[in-house]
Design an enzyme around this catalytic site. Structure first.
Site, PDB file in Angstrom:
ATOM      1  N   PHE A  12       0.836  -1.206   0.000  1.00  0.00           N
ATOM      2  CA  PHE A  12       0.000   0.000   0.000  1.00  0.00           C
ATOM      3  C   PHE A  12       0.875   1.262   0.000  1.00  0.00           C
ATOM      4  CE2 PHE A  12      -2.081   2.838   3.348  1.00  0.00           C
ATOM      5  CZ  PHE A  12      -2.679   3.669   2.414  1.00  0.00           C
ATOM      6  N   LYS A  91      10.964 -12.118  11.621  1.00  0.00           N
ATOM      7  CA  LYS A  91      12.147 -12.312  10.761  1.00  0.00           C
ATOM      8  C   LYS A  91      12.361 -11.122   9.827  1.00  0.00           C
ATOM      9  CE  LYS A  91      11.975 -17.347  10.633  1.00  0.00           C
ATOM     10  NZ  LYS A  91      11.584 -18.480   9.791  1.00  0.00           N
ATOM     11  N   GLY A 102      22.662  -3.675   5.604  1.00  0.00           N
ATOM     12  CA  GLY A 102      23.958  -4.078   5.029  1.00  0.00           C
ATOM     13  C   GLY A 102      24.090  -3.571   3.595  1.00  0.00           C
ATOM     14  N   TYR A 145       4.706  -7.791  16.157  1.00  0.00           N
ATOM     15  CA  TYR A 145       4.857  -6.598  15.295  1.00  0.00           C
ATOM     16  C   TYR A 145       5.572  -5.485  16.055  1.00  0.00           C
ATOM     17  CZ  TYR A 145       3.409  -2.702  12.238  1.00  0.00           C
ATOM     18  OH  TYR A 145       3.374  -1.604  11.413  1.00  0.00           O
ATOM     19  N   TYR A 159      23.649   0.408  13.560  1.00  0.00           N
ATOM     20  CA  TYR A 159      24.366   0.573  12.281  1.00  0.00           C
ATOM     21  C   TYR A 159      24.822   2.027  12.122  1.00  0.00           C
ATOM     22  CZ  TYR A 159      23.918  -3.906   9.821  1.00  0.00           C
ATOM     23  OH  TYR A 159      24.052  -5.207   9.414  1.00  0.00           O
ATOM     24  N   GLN A 162      27.651   2.546  15.192  1.00  0.00           N
ATOM     25  CA  GLN A 162      28.869   1.725  15.126  1.00  0.00           C
ATOM     26  C   GLN A 162      29.450   1.650  13.724  1.00  0.00           C
ATOM     27  OE1 GLN A 162      28.581  -2.300  16.834  1.00  0.00           O
ATOM     28  NE2 GLN A 162      30.289  -2.852  15.512  1.00  0.00           N
ATOM     29  N   ARG A 186      -8.225  -3.232   8.774  1.00  0.00           N
ATOM     30  CA  ARG A 186      -8.073  -1.915   9.389  1.00  0.00           C
ATOM     31  C   ARG A 186      -9.379  -1.128   9.244  1.00  0.00           C
ATOM     32  NH1 ARG A 186      -1.742  -0.737   7.793  1.00  0.00           N
ATOM     33  NH2 ARG A 186      -2.209  -1.880   5.899  1.00  0.00           N
TER      34      ARG A 186
HETATM   35  P1  NAD Z   1       1.596  -3.595   3.137  1.00  0.00           P
HETATM   36  O1  NAD Z   1       1.365  -4.942   3.737  1.00  0.00           O
HETATM   37  O2  NAD Z   1       0.636  -3.095   2.124  1.00  0.00           O
HETATM   38  O3  NAD Z   1       3.050  -3.527   2.494  1.00  0.00           O
HETATM   39  C1  NAD Z   1       4.145  -4.275   2.967  1.00  0.00           C
HETATM   40  C2  NAD Z   1       4.890  -4.817   1.762  1.00  0.00           C
HETATM   41  O4  NAD Z   1       6.043  -5.559   2.219  1.00  0.00           O
HETATM   42  C3  NAD Z   1       4.049  -5.802   0.943  1.00  0.00           C
HETATM   43  O5  NAD Z   1       4.092  -5.450  -0.432  1.00  0.00           O
HETATM   44  C4  NAD Z   1       4.696  -7.158   1.208  1.00  0.00           C
HETATM   45  O6  NAD Z   1       4.528  -8.075   0.153  1.00  0.00           O
HETATM   46  C5  NAD Z   1       6.143  -6.748   1.442  1.00  0.00           C
HETATM   47  N1  NAD Z   1       6.899  -7.739   2.208  1.00  0.00           N
HETATM   48  C6  NAD Z   1       6.552  -8.329   3.376  1.00  0.00           C
HETATM   49  N2  NAD Z   1       7.500  -9.212   3.757  1.00  0.00           N
HETATM   50  C7  NAD Z   1       8.472  -9.170   2.804  1.00  0.00           C
HETATM   51  C8  NAD Z   1       9.701  -9.870   2.625  1.00  0.00           C
HETATM   52  N3  NAD Z   1      10.117 -10.769   3.521  1.00  0.00           N
HETATM   53  N4  NAD Z   1      10.456  -9.604   1.523  1.00  0.00           N
HETATM   54  C9  NAD Z   1      10.029  -8.683   0.607  1.00  0.00           C
HETATM   55  N5  NAD Z   1       8.867  -7.984   0.727  1.00  0.00           N
HETATM   56  C10 NAD Z   1       8.095  -8.231   1.806  1.00  0.00           C
HETATM   57  O7  NAD Z   1       1.702  -2.575   4.353  1.00  0.00           O
HETATM   58  P2  NAD Z   1       1.758  -0.979   4.370  1.00  0.00           P
HETATM   59  O8  NAD Z   1       0.549  -0.495   5.069  1.00  0.00           O
HETATM   60  O9  NAD Z   1       2.080  -0.445   3.035  1.00  0.00           O
HETATM   61  O10 NAD Z   1       2.998  -0.733   5.344  1.00  0.00           O
HETATM   62  C11 NAD Z   1       4.303  -0.446   4.851  1.00  0.00           C
HETATM   63  C12 NAD Z   1       5.243  -0.178   6.010  1.00  0.00           C
HETATM   64  O11 NAD Z   1       4.779   0.941   6.771  1.00  0.00           O
HETATM   65  C13 NAD Z   1       5.359  -1.350   6.984  1.00  0.00           C
HETATM   66  O12 NAD Z   1       6.704  -1.456   7.408  1.00  0.00           O
HETATM   67  C14 NAD Z   1       4.474  -0.931   8.137  1.00  0.00           C
HETATM   68  O13 NAD Z   1       4.881  -1.517   9.342  1.00  0.00           O
HETATM   69  C15 NAD Z   1       4.644   0.570   8.140  1.00  0.00           C
HETATM   70  N6  NAD Z   1       3.476   1.253   8.741  1.00  0.00           N
HETATM   71  C16 NAD Z   1       2.299   1.371   8.047  1.00  0.00           C
HETATM   72  C17 NAD Z   1       1.214   2.007   8.635  1.00  0.00           C
HETATM   73  C18 NAD Z   1      -0.091   2.228   7.905  1.00  0.00           C
HETATM   74  O14 NAD Z   1      -0.985   2.882   8.454  1.00  0.00           O
HETATM   75  N7  NAD Z   1      -0.269   1.714   6.698  1.00  0.00           N
HETATM   76  C19 NAD Z   1       1.319   2.492   9.961  1.00  0.00           C
HETATM   77  C20 NAD Z   1       2.515   2.314  10.638  1.00  0.00           C
HETATM   78  C21 NAD Z   1       3.594   1.716  10.016  1.00  0.00           C
END
Ligand code: NAD
Length: 315
Positions: A12, A91, A102, A145, A159, A162, A186
């Site tokens: 998203f 993970k 990295g 989470y 990172y 250090q 949501r």
């Molecule tokens: P989302 O689930 O739409 O997007 C996450 C993306 O990460 C997906 O496209 C998924 O396929 C990819 N992904 C997951 N695991 C992966 C892996 N191991 N390797 C490669 N790609 C991987 O979620 P989002 O709402 O777009 O959130 C994006 C980021 O923003 C996240 O880190 C989330 O924690 C953070 N965030 C979002 C919100 C919100 O309101 N949407 C609020 C706080 C934090």
């Protein structure tokens, strides 16, 4: 022109970030394994400046092409996803963040990690400034989470301190807009889906808990402003206008013209009672603040998604 790598670029927020970076003339390398994202979010992009790499960042990975910025967004983000994928979530926050930091180090790139308001856990301080260290339940169902994100923040600072990596941390508060999945659990996509089908709107608890909702375009502007600043400590980015869930449901009813009734369901475990960002720091150092209010953001979401995408059971 810079080259920007976006992990989670098919999600998203990531897909909106790719769009905005491309529209500003940058090259974009999107990295995603489509676990919670979708090809549909990026298939409209027809640009030679865009590359899509399908890979899982939990495994070590490398990109040959020089990179100037790394935007690290990959992670399940919706409760429905991280409750279904608890180990994957831990993970991706740990191994995935190590591998991506990295990569940034090898390229001497500026690295920005997407953290969350959930690092504050129970908001005993309200609104939450960056100086509040939080009150998180590590062993509750949401702990996978919250703790993954807290670990990712600690790793990012290590990172930086250090290894000398140029890092940034954005703490994102609830954000909404087109491309949210109608069934991701949501509040806004759920209420819109229910309202557009004239089905009952399901509010958790008595609906008096509050949230602050940021429209996606405002958030993406804030993220890029932080990446392009020299700031290293966490910065809240979100909309400080606070609404109860009941007020949100009523606004959705008005904007959609729906005949749905509002019904009440049990509160999920560890659901915070209030959630509101203190954005003084972002205002001061980034000259950033949101400009799109809730009603306008909901109208844009409906208009840009088209009503079908908001109720599509397959998405
Ligand atoms: P989302 O689930 O739409 O997007 C996450 C993306 O990460 C997906 O496209 C998924 O396929 C990819 N992904 C997951 N695991 C992966 C892996 N191991 N390797 C490669 N790609 C991987 O979620 P989002 O709402 O777009 O959130 C994006 C980021 O923003 C996240 O880190 C989330 O924690 C953070 N965030 C979002 C919100 C919100 O309101 N949407 C609020 C706080 C934090």
């Amino acid at each position: 022109m810079s080259t920007c790598l976006v992990t989670g670029g098919a999600g998203f927020l990531g897909s909106h970030l790719c769009d905005e970076l491309l529209s500003r003339g940058h090259r974009v390398i999107c990295v995603d394994n489509f676990e919670t994202g979708s090809l549909a979010n990026i298939e409209h992009i027809r640009s030679d400046a865009f590359i899509n790499l399908t890979l899982d960042i939990i495994e070590p990975y490398f990109v040959e092409e020089p990179i100037d910025y790394v935007y690290h967004l990959a992670s399940p983000a919706s409760p429905i996803d991280y409750l279904r994928l608890p180990l994957h979530t831990l993970k991706v926050g740990s191994y995935g963040t190590h591998h991506t930091l990295g990569l940034a180090k090898k390229h001497r790139a500026r690295f920005l990690t997407a953290s969350t308001s959930e690092v504050y856990g129970d908001p005993q301080v309200h609104p939450q400034p960056e100086s509040y260290w939080g009150h998180v339940n590590p062993i509750g169902p949401r702990g996978v989470y919250d703790e993954a994100k807290r670990y990712a923040e600690a790793l990012t600072m290590a990172y930086h301190r250090q290894q000398g990596v140029d890092t940034a941390i954005v703490r994102i508060f609830n954000t909404y807009g087109p491309r949210m999945r109608p069934h991701d659990g949501r509040a806004i996509p759920t209420f819109l889906r229910q309202a557009l089908q004239d089905r009952p709107i399901t509010v958790f608890g008595d609906g008096s808990q509050t949230r602050s909702f940021c429209y996606v375009d405002d958030l993406i502007r804030g993220i890029i402003a932080l990446a392009e600043s020299g700031h290293h400590d966490p910065v809240n980015v979100g909309n400080p206008n606070e609404f109860t869930l009941l007020e949100l449901a009523q606004t959705v009813l008005e904007v959609t013209g729906s005949r749905s009734e509002i019904i009440f369901e049990a509160l999920p475990t560890d659901d915070p009672q209030v959630r509101q960002p203190d954005i003084s720091l972002a205002r001061e150092i980034l000259r950033w603040e949101p400009t799109i209010d809730l009603r306008e953001g909901l109208e844009r979401t409906i208009e840009l998604s088209g009503p079908d995408a908001l109720v599509d059971a397959t998405r």
